[in-house]
Write a protein that holds these residues in place. Sequence first.
Motif, PDB file in Angstrom:
ATOM      1  N   THR A   1     116.956  38.930 135.082  1.00  0.00           N
ATOM      2  CA  THR A   1     115.672  39.440 135.578  1.00  0.00           C
ATOM      3  C   THR A   1     115.891  40.363 136.777  1.00  0.00           C
ATOM      4  N   VAL A   2     115.098  41.413 136.798  1.00  0.00           N
ATOM      5  CA  VAL A   2     115.060  42.328 137.928  1.00  0.00           C
ATOM      6  C   VAL A   2     113.668  42.246 138.544  1.00  0.00           C
ATOM      7  N   TYR A   3     113.638  42.300 139.857  1.00  0.00           N
ATOM      8  CA  TYR A   3     112.375  42.169 140.571  1.00  0.00           C
ATOM      9  C   TYR A   3     112.067  43.425 141.376  1.00  0.00           C
ATOM     10  N   LEU A   4     110.797  43.612 141.628  1.00  0.00           N
ATOM     11  CA  LEU A   4     110.373  44.647 142.565  1.00  0.00           C
ATOM     12  C   LEU A   4     109.355  44.006 143.507  1.00  0.00           C
ATOM     13  N   GLN A   5     109.787  43.769 144.725  1.00  0.00           N
ATOM     14  CA  GLN A   5     108.888  43.241 145.748  1.00  0.00           C
ATOM     15  C   GLN A   5     108.180  44.410 146.411  1.00  0.00           C
ATOM     16  N   MET A   6     106.869  44.395 146.351  1.00  0.00           N
ATOM     17  CA  MET A   6     106.075  45.503 146.875  1.00  0.00           C
ATOM     18  C   MET A   6     105.197  44.991 148.014  1.00  0.00           C
ATOM     19  N   ASN A   7     105.442  45.498 149.193  1.00  0.00           N
ATOM     20  CA  ASN A   7     104.678  45.115 150.375  1.00  0.00           C
ATOM     21  C   ASN A   7     103.902  46.317 150.915  1.00  0.00           C
ATOM     22  N   SER A   8     102.940  46.033 151.757  1.00  0.00           N
ATOM     23  CA  SER A   8     102.130  47.089 152.387  1.00  0.00           C
ATOM     24  C   SER A   8     101.626  48.081 151.340  1.00  0.00           C
ATOM     25  N   LEU A   9     101.066  47.548 150.297  1.00  0.00           N
ATOM     26  CA  LEU A   9     100.629  48.404 149.186  1.00  0.00           C
ATOM     27  C   LEU A   9      99.504  49.333 149.615  1.00  0.00           C
ATOM     28  N   LYS A  10      99.519  50.514 149.020  1.00  0.00           N
ATOM     29  CA  LYS A  10      98.535  51.548 149.308  1.00  0.00           C
ATOM     30  C   LYS A  10      97.807  51.922 148.018  1.00  0.00           C
ATOM     31  N   PRO A  11      96.605  52.453 148.126  1.00  0.00           N
ATOM     32  CA  PRO A  11      95.897  52.862 146.909  1.00  0.00           C
ATOM     33  C   PRO A  11      96.705  53.841 146.052  1.00  0.00           C
ATOM     34  N   GLU A  12      97.515  54.663 146.683  1.00  0.00           N
ATOM     35  CA  GLU A  12      98.320  55.626 145.918  1.00  0.00           C
ATOM     36  C   GLU A  12      99.466  54.975 145.161  1.00  0.00           C
ATOM     37  N   ASP A  13      99.678  53.677 145.354  1.00  0.00           N
ATOM     38  CA  ASP A  13     100.668  52.946 144.552  1.00  0.00           C
ATOM     39  C   ASP A  13     100.084  52.498 143.215  1.00  0.00           C
ATOM     40  N   THR A  14      98.799  52.717 143.018  1.00  0.00           N
ATOM     41  CA  THR A  14      98.160  52.340 141.767  1.00  0.00           C
ATOM     42  C   THR A  14      98.782  53.096 140.602  1.00  0.00           C
ATOM     43  N   ALA A  15      99.249  52.350 139.595  1.00  0.00           N
ATOM     44  CA  ALA A  15      99.928  52.955 138.447  1.00  0.00           C
ATOM     45  C   ALA A  15     100.331  51.871 137.466  1.00  0.00           C
ATOM     46  N   ASN A  16     100.748  52.312 136.309  1.00  0.00           N
ATOM     47  CA  ASN A  16     101.465  51.429 135.401  1.00  0.00           C
ATOM     48  C   ASN A  16     102.932  51.456 135.801  1.00  0.00           C
ATOM     49  N   TYR A  17     103.513  50.294 135.961  1.00  0.00           N
ATOM     50  CA  TYR A  17     104.914  50.174 136.370  1.00  0.00           C
ATOM     51  C   TYR A  17     105.747  49.746 135.165  1.00  0.00           C
ATOM     52  N   TYR A  18     106.807  50.493 134.938  1.00  0.00           N
ATOM     53  CA  TYR A  18     107.662  50.273 133.775  1.00  0.00           C
ATOM     54  C   TYR A  18     109.075  49.905 134.222  1.00  0.00           C
ATOM     55  N   CYS A  19     109.637  48.952 133.518  1.00  0.00           N
ATOM     56  CA  CYS A  19     111.030  48.581 133.738  1.00  0.00           C
ATOM     57  C   CYS A  19     111.910  49.424 132.820  1.00  0.00           C
ATOM     58  N   HIS A  20     113.043  49.806 133.324  1.00  0.00           N
ATOM     59  CA  HIS A  20     113.978  50.648 132.580  1.00  0.00           C
ATOM     60  C   HIS A  20     115.384  50.080 132.705  1.00  0.00           C
ATOM     61  N   ALA A  21     116.138  50.204 131.617  1.00  0.00           N
ATOM     62  CA  ALA A  21     117.539  49.802 131.633  1.00  0.00           C
ATOM     63  C   ALA A  21     118.367  50.858 130.923  1.00  0.00           C
ATOM     64  N   ASN A  22     119.520  51.114 131.470  1.00  0.00           N
ATOM     65  CA  ASN A  22     120.474  52.009 130.827  1.00  0.00           C
ATOM     66  C   ASN A  22     121.741  51.215 130.560  1.00  0.00           C
ATOM     67  N   ARG A  23     122.007  51.013 129.293  1.00  0.00           N
ATOM     68  CA  ARG A  23     123.175  50.215 128.901  1.00  0.00           C
ATOM     69  C   ARG A  23     124.030  51.066 127.978  1.00  0.00           C
ATOM     70  N   TYR A  24     125.212  51.354 128.440  1.00  0.00           N
ATOM     71  CA  TYR A  24     126.176  52.172 127.676  1.00  0.00           C
ATOM     72  C   TYR A  24     125.535  53.484 127.209  1.00  0.00           C
ATOM     73  N   GLY A  25     124.748  54.079 128.098  1.00  0.00           N
ATOM     74  CA  GLY A  25     124.146  55.366 127.800  1.00  0.00           C
ATOM     75  C   GLY A  25     122.854  55.309 127.017  1.00  0.00           C
ATOM     76  N   MET A  26     122.416  54.107 126.659  1.00  0.00           N
ATOM     77  CA  MET A  26     121.177  53.972 125.894  1.00  0.00           C
ATOM     78  C   MET A  26     120.064  53.478 126.811  1.00  0.00           C
ATOM     79  N   ASP A  27     118.917  54.127 126.707  1.00  0.00           N
ATOM     80  CA  ASP A  27     117.761  53.789 127.541  1.00  0.00           C
ATOM     81  C   ASP A  27     116.837  52.819 126.815  1.00  0.00           C
ATOM     82  N   SER A  28     116.354  51.842 127.570  1.00  0.00           N
ATOM     83  CA  SER A  28     115.341  50.922 127.064  1.00  0.00           C
ATOM     84  C   SER A  28     114.200  50.857 128.069  1.00  0.00           C
TER      85      SER A  28
END
Length: 115
Positions: free
Chosen positions: A77-104
């Motif tokens: 698991t990978v985490y993203l701790q987000m503090n002091s959030l601002k309205p401009e942080d509003t978005a869909n957040y996507y997790c990404h992985a690059n394994r042996y050159g392949m993106d998921s």
Amino acid sequence: QVMLVESGGGLVQAGGSLRLSCAASRSIESINAMGWYRQAPGKQRELVARITRGDSTNYADSVKGRFTISRDNAKNTVYLQMNSLKPEDTANYYCHANRYGMDSWGKGTLVTVSS
């Protein structure tokens, strides 16, 4: 390919905190780099934070000092701790992985920050 499932999004007031999680379908120890991207309505997807297999990290300037990316290899698991959030942080957040050159990508989790 790696299946990625994000969780932890939601509605929060400005100044608040959220922690996003990205669970991978296989060991993340073999994954070169994992990261979080976000996409706000009408905008392009942008890198938020990235962590390599060697635990090097980099962040978008807009989140430096507020967001922290980390990984737990035992939990795949990978985490993203987000503090002091601002309205401009509003978005869909996507997790990404690059394994042996392949993106998921995960399907995303919505973060909404109210003013």
